[in-house]
Motif scaffolding. Structure first.
Motif, PDB file in Angstrom:
ATOM      1  N   GLU B 195       7.731   0.309  -8.870  1.00 10.64           N
ATOM      2  CA  GLU B 195       7.177   1.434  -8.102  1.00 10.64           C
ATOM      3  C   GLU B 195       5.671   1.383  -8.157  1.00 10.64           C
ATOM      4  N   ALA B 196       5.045   1.267  -6.987  1.00 10.16           N
ATOM      5  CA  ALA B 196       3.586   1.279  -6.935  1.00 10.16           C
ATOM      6  C   ALA B 196       3.086   2.722  -7.068  1.00 10.16           C
ATOM      7  N   LYS B 197       1.792   2.851  -7.255  1.00 10.47           N
ATOM      8  CA  LYS B 197       1.229   4.185  -7.422  1.00 10.47           C
ATOM      9  C   LYS B 197       0.002   4.333  -6.520  1.00 10.47           C
ATOM     10  N   VAL B 198      -0.031   5.442  -5.779  1.00  3.54           N
ATOM     11  CA  VAL B 198      -1.212   5.713  -4.962  1.00  3.54           C
ATOM     12  C   VAL B 198      -2.219   6.407  -5.867  1.00  3.54           C
ATOM     13  N   LEU B 199      -3.324   5.732  -6.140  1.00  2.00           N
ATOM     14  CA  LEU B 199      -4.297   6.272  -7.091  1.00  2.00           C
ATOM     15  C   LEU B 199      -5.322   7.162  -6.419  1.00  2.00           C
ATOM     16  N   ARG B 200      -5.500   6.920  -5.131  1.00  2.00           N
ATOM     17  CA  ARG B 200      -6.495   7.705  -4.407  1.00  2.00           C
ATOM     18  C   ARG B 200      -6.043   7.720  -2.959  1.00  2.00           C
ATOM     19  N   GLU B 201      -6.017   8.888  -2.374  1.00  2.00           N
ATOM     20  CA  GLU B 201      -5.583   8.963  -0.981  1.00  2.00           C
ATOM     21  C   GLU B 201      -6.770   8.871  -0.050  1.00  2.00           C
ATOM     22  N   VAL B 207      -6.595  -0.188   0.058  1.00  2.00           N
ATOM     23  CA  VAL B 207      -6.986  -1.231  -0.906  1.00  2.00           C
ATOM     24  C   VAL B 207      -5.813  -1.426  -1.872  1.00  2.00           C
ATOM     25  N   ILE B 208      -5.272  -2.650  -1.885  1.00  2.00           N
ATOM     26  CA  ILE B 208      -4.114  -2.959  -2.740  1.00  2.00           C
ATOM     27  C   ILE B 208      -4.582  -3.834  -3.907  1.00  2.00           C
ATOM     28  N   CYS B 209      -4.221  -3.439  -5.116  1.00  2.00           N
ATOM     29  CA  CYS B 209      -4.712  -4.163  -6.291  1.00  2.00           C
ATOM     30  C   CYS B 209      -3.759  -3.971  -7.469  1.00  2.00           C
ATOM     31  N   TRP B 210      -4.043  -4.627  -8.570  1.00  2.00           N
ATOM     32  CA  TRP B 210      -3.254  -4.476  -9.804  1.00  2.00           C
ATOM     33  C   TRP B 210      -4.078  -4.968 -10.993  1.00  2.00           C
ATOM     34  N   GLY B 211      -3.617  -4.649 -12.162  1.00  2.00           N
ATOM     35  CA  GLY B 211      -4.274  -5.128 -13.379  1.00  2.00           C
ATOM     36  C   GLY B 211      -5.714  -4.669 -13.495  1.00  2.00           C
ATOM     37  N   ALA B 212      -6.569  -5.590 -13.988  1.00  2.00           N
ATOM     38  CA  ALA B 212      -7.973  -5.241 -14.231  1.00  2.00           C
ATOM     39  C   ALA B 212      -8.734  -4.978 -12.943  1.00  2.00           C
ATOM     40  N   MET B 213      -8.185  -5.401 -11.800  1.00  2.00           N
ATOM     41  CA  MET B 213      -8.873  -5.198 -10.530  1.00  2.00           C
ATOM     42  C   MET B 213      -8.797  -3.750 -10.040  1.00  2.00           C
ATOM     43  N   VAL B 214      -7.924  -2.975 -10.647  1.00  2.00           N
ATOM     44  CA  VAL B 214      -7.794  -1.580 -10.208  1.00  2.00           C
ATOM     45  C   VAL B 214      -9.107  -0.828 -10.447  1.00  2.00           C
ATOM     46  N   ASN B 230     -13.323   6.433   3.784  1.00  2.00           N
ATOM     47  CA  ASN B 230     -12.337   7.099   2.927  1.00  2.00           C
ATOM     48  C   ASN B 230     -11.157   6.149   2.680  1.00  2.00           C
ATOM     49  N   ALA B 231     -11.167   5.545   1.494  1.00  2.00           N
ATOM     50  CA  ALA B 231     -10.167   4.507   1.224  1.00  2.00           C
ATOM     51  C   ALA B 231      -8.999   5.033   0.404  1.00  2.00           C
ATOM     52  N   GLU B 232      -7.830   4.452   0.666  1.00  2.00           N
ATOM     53  CA  GLU B 232      -6.645   4.716  -0.154  1.00  2.00           C
ATOM     54  C   GLU B 232      -6.481   3.535  -1.116  1.00  2.00           C
ATOM     55  N   VAL B 233      -6.222   3.843  -2.394  1.00  6.02           N
ATOM     56  CA  VAL B 233      -6.099   2.761  -3.375  1.00  6.02           C
ATOM     57  C   VAL B 233      -4.685   2.751  -3.937  1.00  6.02           C
ATOM     58  N   ILE B 234      -4.056   1.582  -3.882  1.00  5.01           N
ATOM     59  CA  ILE B 234      -2.685   1.443  -4.381  1.00  5.01           C
ATOM     60  C   ILE B 234      -2.640   0.414  -5.507  1.00  5.01           C
ATOM     61  N   ASP B 235      -2.122   0.875  -6.640  1.00  2.00           N
ATOM     62  CA  ASP B 235      -1.906  -0.021  -7.785  1.00  2.00           C
ATOM     63  C   ASP B 235      -0.441  -0.457  -7.730  1.00  2.00           C
ATOM     64  N   LEU B 236      -0.196  -1.756  -7.556  1.00  2.34           N
ATOM     65  CA  LEU B 236       1.196  -2.211  -7.389  1.00  2.34           C
ATOM     66  C   LEU B 236       2.034  -2.026  -8.661  1.00  2.34           C
ATOM     67  N   ARG B 237       1.438  -2.180  -9.808  1.00  2.00           N
ATOM     68  CA  ARG B 237       2.074  -2.019 -11.126  1.00  2.00           C
ATOM     69  C   ARG B 237       3.170  -3.050 -11.429  1.00  2.00           C
ATOM     70  N   ALA B 238       3.768  -3.604 -10.403  1.00  4.77           N
ATOM     71  CA  ALA B 238       4.666  -4.756 -10.586  1.00  4.77           C
ATOM     72  C   ALA B 238       4.467  -5.637  -9.351  1.00  4.77           C
ATOM     73  N   VAL B 239       4.331  -6.943  -9.562  1.00  7.22           N
ATOM     74  CA  VAL B 239       4.170  -7.845  -8.413  1.00  7.22           C
ATOM     75  C   VAL B 239       5.489  -8.519  -8.048  1.00  7.22           C
ATOM     76  N   SER B 240       6.483  -8.324  -8.906  1.00  6.47           N
ATOM     77  CA  SER B 240       7.844  -8.750  -8.568  1.00  6.47           C
ATOM     78  C   SER B 240       8.821  -7.908  -9.381  1.00  6.47           C
ATOM     79  N   PRO B 241       9.617  -7.053  -8.779  1.00  5.02           N
ATOM     80  CA  PRO B 241       9.677  -6.787  -7.345  1.00  5.02           C
ATOM     81  C   PRO B 241       8.469  -5.970  -6.897  1.00  5.02           C
ATOM     82  N   MET B 242       8.075  -6.171  -5.645  1.00  5.84           N
ATOM     83  CA  MET B 242       6.931  -5.456  -5.105  1.00  5.84           C
ATOM     84  C   MET B 242       7.403  -4.236  -4.327  1.00  5.84           C
ATOM     85  N   ASP B 243       6.681  -3.157  -4.492  1.00  2.00           N
ATOM     86  CA  ASP B 243       7.043  -1.907  -3.821  1.00  2.00           C
ATOM     87  C   ASP B 243       6.453  -1.914  -2.406  1.00  2.00           C
ATOM     88  N   ASP B 244       7.182  -2.541  -1.480  1.00  4.74           N
ATOM     89  CA  ASP B 244       6.665  -2.689  -0.111  1.00  4.74           C
ATOM     90  C   ASP B 244       6.446  -1.344   0.570  1.00  4.74           C
TER      91      ASP B 244
END
Lengths: 359, 325
Positions: B195-201, B207-214, B230-244
């Motif tokens: 499950e990805a997480k929307v960190l900023r709406e 902007v899609i990122c994970w790990g230290a790039m968040v 006004n950017a939306e930031v999504i932290d994938l939190r898992a790259v497999s499976p990916m929360d499409d």
């Protein structure tokens, strides 16, 4: 000697005792002058090591893996090699590398975070140090195999530690060397610890040297803090390799007085008592005592040796710190012989970004 | 609630699961007495004994290979690889055995285990200590690849990983280990894997990122906000499976995408995300998708590592580029 000292019987080659006494019958053919020179190099390595630690604490050098305690193992073995032999070192081989002609400046430069420090001078046959543990003995075997096929009268030496003997690649290297009878010398510095993990957790075998037996060649355990034993065993193993006798494994039993690297604290995993137990066996003290008995060492001589070493080390630090920083985008240049179109595009974009930033 | 960094949060998660389930055991190099080179397993051997937090011989293939054996016979091993740069010797076991055992045995044998490792650059580390190889792992069917970016998520995800019925590769961004402290509940909780997480709406760009790039992306987005973007930031939190679904929904809203990863660009996960966007939301796009990534080179030593890593400035440049299209 390498065939008479049987690791399975717990026999370890020692020539120079901790008190400076020497087994004259076993003593290698080294002149007093040479012993003095080798002692100078050991002092140099210890001081260069201390300087690296000081630089690291001052933030002038990155993580560093100290040699402290292993000077005889490195100086004795490196000195026994021929000019054209190659060395495949691991990351704790500042002593071996400087002995073989790698400038100290380059070693500092590498640990300061500049890849140019691994660009070994053309006439020096030292491979870049290997950080992935136990993976590089295979390269020494391949290079030795090539030497054999090409009829080159040289030997390839790989240095690794007690921890490295647990990796699968190490065993594959030993096996290939045995099968193809390559002129390879497996030089293991058993310094008792792989970071925090003691030697007894690496293997249930009594010695590391005995592993060679299973691969069909000789392994010998030597006192790694004994300059003469290390030199004599290495010299003999080398001669054997050159005369078509195949590989040998030498286990130099030694002790790492310092941390694994500047990133760990050894008091967390070993006791002061254990360290104290090894102190009388210090490789420098032992050689010093030998020289003293011969009237070739005094406080005055020591002072002079240290001053000379410090001057050389200071120059190396200055040269490393004065080395020009990498040109922007240098890290793209060494991926292939020529930049691929894709890499060229990436590099151009990177340089454009720097320009936009105003650099 | 205590403020914890990521090291402490993962340590707490491991400790709780070891308390709850006697089958959970820790194996790896220096994980026992030393408590791991980053102290993630600190105190576990003191608390649970030599048989549950075990220092092993120095052999990555051995560590994960025996973990499979432990897993098929009643244990839940949490294996540590000291750095991702030392993952390659273990890849044979992961690729050829751990990832396939469920399939090969048609479910008769399964492999509930976790392989943890610190990954990524930015801490002035020596050679082989800064790699990001998540796309190599994500390419392997049969393993899940989880990457927390915060202490809270790290604890919840490690607990979920230990309880998952399948093998989990748990990648810890070492640059974040001690860089962030946040409230981490003392309670036992999980964060769902995949499950990805929307960190900023935001409505202008995703902007899609994970790990230290968040953290880098969030900094870039703050700079973009000053320019009215006004950017939306999504932290994938898992790259497999990916929360499409989470990022596709965002893309359909913003029509512009920037993907940030520190791994090399070619065949990085950015490429996979672009493919999925193309398959499912191509007609929503108003601009080509931009990738801000590491380069297709060996990870450089410290003098040049900041040049290699995506910085907030470089990410902002990517954001401006898709906005200007």
């Amino acid at each position: 000697m390498i065939e008479t000292f049987d690791p399975l019987k717990g026999e370890m080659l020692m020539i120079l005792h901790p008190d400076g006494r020497c087994e004259e019958k076993l003593k290698p053919d080294l002149t007093d002058e040479t012993v003095q020179t080798l002692y100078r190099r050991m002092v140099f390595i210890r001081l260069a090591d201390q300087r690296a630690l000081a630089l690291q604490r001052q933030g002038r050098l990155g993580t560093y893996a100290p040699v402290h305690g292993q000077e005889a193992a490195q100086v004795g073995s490196a000195y026994a090699l021929g000019e054209k032999d190659w060395v495949f070192p691991s990351f704790r081989e500042m002593g071996v590398c400087t002995m073989r002609g790698v400038p100290l400046k380059d070693i500092y430069l590498y640990w300061m975070g500049n890849e140019m420090g691994q660009k070994v001078p053309e006439n020096v046959h030292v491979f870049p140090i290997s950080i992935p543990v136990g993976s590089h003995p295979l390269h020494a075997v391949g290079a030795a195999w090539a030497a054999k096929l090409r009829g080159e009268k040289i030997c390839m030496v790989t240095y690794f530690g007690d921890g490295g003997t647990s990796e699968g690649d190490f065993h594959e290297a030993m096996n290939f060397a045995g099968v193809f009878q390559t002129p390879t010398l497996f030089f293991c510095q058993n310094n008792q610890y792989a970071i925090s993990v003691p030697r007894k957790i690496q293997t249930a075998a009594k010695t590391l040297a005995q592993k060679a037996i299973a691969y069909g060649f000789h392994g010998v355990q030597v006192d790694g803090n004994d300059l003469f034993a290390v030199y004599a065993a290495t010299k003999e193993a080398r001669e054997k390799a050159l005369s078509g006798g195949g590989p040998t494994m030498i286990e130099a039993v030694t002790f790492r007085f310092g941390p694994h690297t500047t990133a760990d604290d050894p008091t967390k995993y070993r006791t002061d008592a254990e360290v104290d137990e090894w102190k009388p066996r210090d490789p420098l003290l032992r050689t010093q005592r030998y020289l003293k008995k011969k009237g070739l060492w005094s406080e005055e001589i020591e002072k002079e040796i240290k001053e000379e070493a410090e001057a050389e080390i200071t120059q190396a630090v200055e040269d490393a710190e004065g080395f020009p920083p990498p040109k922007p985008g240098e890290f793209f240049q060494y991926t292939f012989a020529e930049l691929t179109p894709n890499l060229k595009e990436q590099m151009d974009d990177f340089l454009a970004f720097l320009k936009e930033k105003g650099n | 609630m205590a403020k914890r960094n990521m090291v402490e949060a993962i340590n707490a998660g491991l400790m709780e699961e070891m308390e709850k389930d006697p089958a959970v055991m820790i194996i790896g190099e220096d994980v026992g007495k030393e408590g791991g080179v980053f102290r993630v397993t600190d105190g576990l051997q003191a608390k649970f004994g030599l048989e549950r937090a075990v220092d092993t011989p120095l052999a990555e293939s051995g560590i994960v290979g025996v973990a499979l054996g432990l897993a098929i016979n009643g244990f839940k091993p949490v294996a540590e690889l000291q750095f991702m740069g030392f993952l390659p010797p273990a890849l044979d076991q992961i690729l050829n055995h751990i990832s396939r055992i469920r399939n090969r045995s048609r479910g008769r044998y399964t492999c509930p285990m976790v392989i943890r490792m610190p990954y990524g650059g930015g801490i002035h580390a020596p050679e082989h200590h800064s790699e990001s190889m998540e796309s190599i792992l994500a390419h392997i069917p049969g393993i899940k690849v989880v990457i927390p970016s915060t202490p809270y998520d790290a604890k919840g995800l490690i607990v979920a990983a230990i309880r998952d019925p399948d093998p989990i590769l748990f990648l810890e961004p070492k640059r974040v280990y001690r860089a962030i402290k946040e409230e981490v509940p003392e309670d036992n909780y999980t964060v769902p894997i995949g499950e990805a997480k929307v960190l900023r709406e935001g409505g202008d760009v995703t902007v899609i990122c994970w790990g230290a790039m968040v953290r880098e992306a969030l900094r870039a987005v703050e700079m973009a906000a000053e320019e009215g973007i006004n950017a939306e930031v999504i932290d994938l939190r898992a790259v497999s499976p990916m929360d499409d679904n989470t990022y596709l929904e965002s893309v359909r809203k913003t029509a512009r995408v920037v993907i940030v990863h520190e791994a090399p660009k070619t065949c990085g996960l950015g490429a996979e995300i672009i493919a999925r966007v193309n398959e499912k939301a191509l007609l929503s796009l108003e601009a080509p998708v931009e990738r801000v990534t590491g380069y297709d080179t060996t990870f450089p030593l410290t003098k040049m590592e900041q040049d290699y890593l995506p910085s907030p400035e470089r990410i902002l440049r990517g954001i401006r580029k898709v906005m200007a299209f």
